[in-house]
Motif scaffolding. Sequence first.
Motif, PDB file in Angstrom:
ATOM      1  N   CYS A  58       0.892   3.964   1.828  1.00 24.56           N
ATOM      2  CA  CYS A  58       1.293   4.285   2.906  1.00 24.56           C
ATOM      3  C   CYS A  58       2.436   3.398   3.472  1.00 24.56           C
ATOM      4  N   GLN A  59       2.425   1.977   3.232  1.00 29.49           N
ATOM      5  CA  GLN A  59       3.380   1.199   3.825  1.00 29.49           C
ATOM      6  C   GLN A  59       4.689   1.347   2.757  1.00 29.49           C
ATOM      7  N   CYS A  66      -7.546   4.799   8.316  1.00 35.39           N
ATOM      8  CA  CYS A  66      -6.687   5.252   7.447  1.00 35.39           C
ATOM      9  C   CYS A  66      -6.592   6.786   7.534  1.00 35.39           C
ATOM     10  N   HIS A 118       5.533   4.384   1.663  1.00 39.61           N
ATOM     11  CA  HIS A 118       6.249   5.276   2.392  1.00 39.61           C
ATOM     12  C   HIS A 118       7.114   5.064   3.459  1.00 39.61           C
ATOM     13  N   CYS A 174      -3.862   8.435   5.154  1.00 41.19           N
ATOM     14  CA  CYS A 174      -2.618   8.810   4.429  1.00 41.19           C
ATOM     15  C   CYS A 174      -2.774   9.969   3.736  1.00 41.19           C
ATOM     16  N   ARG A 225       0.833  -1.251   0.134  1.00 36.43           N
ATOM     17  CA  ARG A 225       0.153  -0.133   0.181  1.00 36.43           C
ATOM     18  C   ARG A 225       1.039   1.236   0.025  1.00 36.43           C
ATOM     19  N   VAL A 230       2.989   7.522   8.655  1.00 38.11           N
ATOM     20  CA  VAL A 230       2.652   7.735   7.193  1.00 38.11           C
ATOM     21  C   VAL A 230       1.132   7.382   7.022  1.00 38.11           C
ATOM     22  N   GLY A 231       0.330   7.430   8.145  1.00 41.06           N
ATOM     23  CA  GLY A 231      -0.984   7.642   8.155  1.00 41.06           C
ATOM     24  C   GLY A 231      -1.711   6.328   7.777  1.00 41.06           C
ATOM     25  N   CYS A 232      -0.895   5.110   8.151  1.00 38.93           N
ATOM     26  CA  CYS A 232      -1.364   3.671   7.635  1.00 38.93           C
ATOM     27  C   CYS A 232      -2.599   3.250   8.906  1.00 38.93           C
ATOM     28  N   THR A 268       0.609  10.595   1.817  1.00 36.31           N
ATOM     29  CA  THR A 268       1.209   9.478   1.496  1.00 36.31           C
ATOM     30  C   THR A 268       0.559   8.583   0.742  1.00 36.31           C
ATOM     31  N   GLY A 269      -0.848   8.851   0.278  1.00 31.73           N
ATOM     32  CA  GLY A 269      -1.725   8.179  -0.346  1.00 31.73           C
ATOM     33  C   GLY A 269      -2.861   8.858  -0.749  1.00 31.73           C
ATOM     34  N   PRO A 270      -3.813   8.357  -1.409  1.00 31.13           N
ATOM     35  CA  PRO A 270      -3.749   6.640  -1.530  1.00 31.13           C
ATOM     36  C   PRO A 270      -3.263   6.226  -2.771  1.00 31.13           C
TER      37      PRO A 270
END
Lengths: 256, 388
Positions: free
Chosen positions: B134-135, B177, B137, B179, B132, B356-358, B184-186
Amino acid sequence: MKRSKPRLAVFKFASCDGCQLTLLDCEDELLAVAGQVDIAYFPEASRAMAPGPYDLALVEGSITTPHDAERILQVRRRARVLVTIGACATAGGIQALRNFADVAEYARAVYPRPEYLETLAWSTPVSSHVPVDLELRGCPIDKGQLLEVISAYLAGRRPNLRRTSVCTECKARGTTCLLVAGGVPCLGPVTQAGCGALCPSYDRGCYGCFGPAESPNPPALAGRLAELGRGPDEVERLFRTFNAWAEAFRGGGRPA
Amino acid sequence: MPARPAASRSASPAVPAVMAAGDLGQLFSALTTRGYQVIGPTVRDGAVVYDAVDGPDALAAGWGDEQAPGSYRLVRRRDGAIFGHRSGPTGWKRFFWPPELRLWQARRMEDGFRVEAEPAADPPRRALLGVRPCQLHGLLRLDRVVAGGPYPDPRYRAARERAFIVAVNCTEAGGTCFCASMGTGPAATAGYDLALTELVTDGAHRFLVEAGSEAGRAVLSGVPHRQAEKDEVAAARVLLQKAAEAMGRRLDAGGVKELLYEKFEADHWDRVAERCLACANCTSVCPTCFCTTVTDATDLAGGRAERRRRWDSCFSVDFSYIHGGPVRASVKSRYRQWLTHKLATWHDQFGTSGCVGCGQCITWCPVGIDLTAEVRALRAGGERGNGV
């Protein structure tokens, strides 16, 4: 010049013998242990009962009788280093449930002639009676930790015994959290590591047999279990098993 | 990652490719023929975890998850999406920064002892499938910490250099979540070899594929694909936009560093400490938490010694032990250390946020402590955070 081997003794008080059996259960390492120490006193394993003093004494069991209370003083006097092994010796064991009840009433219920019985009202850890050099937790203790303690003693170093939560072992081995993913009551977050997170790896919540972790917060965990629909009696029973009398668990999830 | 600059991994072709979901097996073949062991999301013990997967059948297809503070449940999906789940409890960190590692061992000799170095670093070539954003990052930030300074960890670095990363963009956000708050995402923007966006629309099941590196383009060339249509690119963009707007949590990252420095003495830390178990679940699941401890051990006969490195945590008392006692004896000081390092001092140390907002620390906290709520409470002047 080769030094003489340190003398090891194993003593038993109120207990099931499971922890001293862990020493015999070492199997592959047992010969190595026997090669490094002189097993001077170990009634469970040998008829040899050499008198003290002993360099390293492993003490199993809790103190539950006036005779025990006397005997542990003698053991301490004869032991240079005294290590208590298991939940009974370190916290009073499952038999410490008597501490929450009336022992005379128990005796009447169990024995036809309770007057023959000479017992204390309390089951207490060895450390309540004599100074203890190291406590090895567990019900039973972990074989790897026992070998580590003996190896560390022989090398004159501090043993590597973690005091973190069982959760750290679940996460290290990749076991999914039963409490979070299944709502299973689990004492892992307040229990000291050392077992390798055995029960959760078999889908069972932690029973807390290694006793409280270094800075446990039982009330917070009990609060969460209540939110998950567990009644106060169930939560209290969860805390009151092998380490019921350990200070942090004594309150049954309420502040100690 | 120092070994392969991020820039060489981020240049996407102007037009993405499209691969049929049924051709995922071809992607596995393309990776395994190149010597990669594929690690991907699979279902085990009631959760989606990352582990070795033989082929598409082993993936957690058709599964989703419901995540909330202190709660995770697997749920069946109706749409058959293959990557319809969010970050799981295992994370990717462990494949490069393992929970326990022997650093060296030594043997007693007549005249002292001889150190026997561990075998030369030759880690497996791993293809991480389903990382993902976030991961991803998280891995990039771990790279900076572990392999970015003057003393890079050789084994981490070797494993990272050999890794092939197939990111999967998030077309749905989970309950914990955030991110979008952390930038950092999505969608993955850098650090991947291939990035997939799963499209399960119009009865067609396919992936939009973007290559982010030469290695990614080479693998893609071995997998059946075509150029994406404009509407497919647009559909993916809409899904990602919707995911960004549907985050289960939000963290106002603006000025959060200054906020935490300002709130060092806030009463609110005491209230968090009342709930915190100090169990270290949060740091274990955090993709950027890197703290370890090192222990030396000897064997029974005293002929061998070894040094091991293990994950540790700022939540452990012994972690801050120095001569005389632990520096952070109270749970309050340990939680504060964690949150302040993650969101504030990390900036000073490494130039980014450590978060990272995961949301995994929120999900896997047994009592559901939610750092976004704690930051909000600190901002509001130390009022109580989430009611969990």
